[in-house]
Scaffold this motif. Sequence first.
Motif, short mmCIF file in Angstrom:
data_model
loop_
_atom_site.label_atom_id
_atom_site.label_comp_id
_atom_site.label_asym_id
_atom_site.label_seq_id
_atom_site.Cartn_x
_atom_site.Cartn_y
_atom_site.Cartn_z
N LYS A 1 -7.68 10.85 -33.17
CA LYS A 1 -7.31 10.86 -31.76
C LYS A 1 -6.98 9.47 -31.22
CE LYS A 1 -9.87 15.07 -30.69
NZ LYS A 1 -10.87 15.72 -29.79
N TYR B 1 -6.74 6.93 -26.55
CA TYR B 1 -7.52 8.02 -27.11
C TYR B 1 -6.87 9.29 -26.58
CZ TYR B 1 -11.37 11.18 -28.21
OH TYR B 1 -12.11 12.23 -28.70
N GLU B 2 -6.23 10.05 -27.44
CA GLU B 2 -5.37 11.16 -27.03
C GLU B 2 -4.35 10.61 -26.03
OE1 GLU B 2 -8.40 14.12 -25.91
OE2 GLU B 2 -7.97 15.13 -27.82
N ASN B 3 -4.35 11.07 -24.78
CA ASN B 3 -3.39 10.58 -23.79
C ASN B 3 -4.04 9.69 -22.74
OD1 ASN B 3 -1.11 11.97 -24.87
ND2 ASN B 3 -1.92 13.88 -24.02
N TYR C 1 1.56 5.71 -31.25
CA TYR C 1 1.58 6.86 -30.34
C TYR C 1 3.01 7.37 -30.15
CZ TYR C 1 0.72 9.12 -25.71
OH TYR C 1 0.63 9.99 -24.64
#
Length: 243
Positions: A94, A105-107, A194
């Motif tokens: 993630k 972290y993720e979005n 990303y």
Amino acid sequence: MLKYIHLEQIDSTNAYLQRKQSECDIRNWVVSADEQTAGKGMGSNGWESEVGQNLTFSMAVDMSFLPAERQFLLSKAVALGLIYELDAMLPKEKLHIKWPNDIFYENHKLAGILINSTIKANMMDTSIIGIGLNVNQMQFQDWPTHPISMKQITGKEYDLETLLQQVAESVAKETERLKNDVAAVETEYLQRLYRYRTWADYEVGGKVQRLFMTGIDAFGQLQLVDEQQQMHQYEIKQIKFLI
């Protein structure tokens, strides 16, 4: 050997090292602060940090071996050094590097990096690397980057002094790799990037565009392809990620 200096309050740890640079050799200094009254993100972006809850620090590294035209390699190495240390504490799958060098972290934005470098002739000289990492803070304003902290992710409280040393050592290690392992740094950066090789929405010139990220050029410009298969390259202020 890194030299650690801790301050309760300072305008900016990057600015502090820049001032000291005219007085003495600051290479390998790591300066942290409980509070930065004028901390900055990339460009004019601010950085929200509750006093004594997060890592806000700067470190000075000798980059005199790196040609000035390849200075974006330093951004890649620093981001890798930070994310590799976080891999041991958070779900690796993630964690991503958002171009040019934020850690997501993720979005959600977990960390930011700001680098100020001096150049001599056509070579780099000393680079001052500022890092802000959200660690124990539990509430944030509603920033467009949706900030998040390590404690919000895991529920754990982290010792800032220990974490500082771990992160600083990891960043120093990755910058050293640029002396003999540039190809690996470039490959690993793309692997953690990303939205790499995916379609997503971006704002360009006030308009929303759907673009496919293909990579980064040697000068650090973001490379994307539109739906008509036209290639585009952007610098940091020319494109906005829509998250």
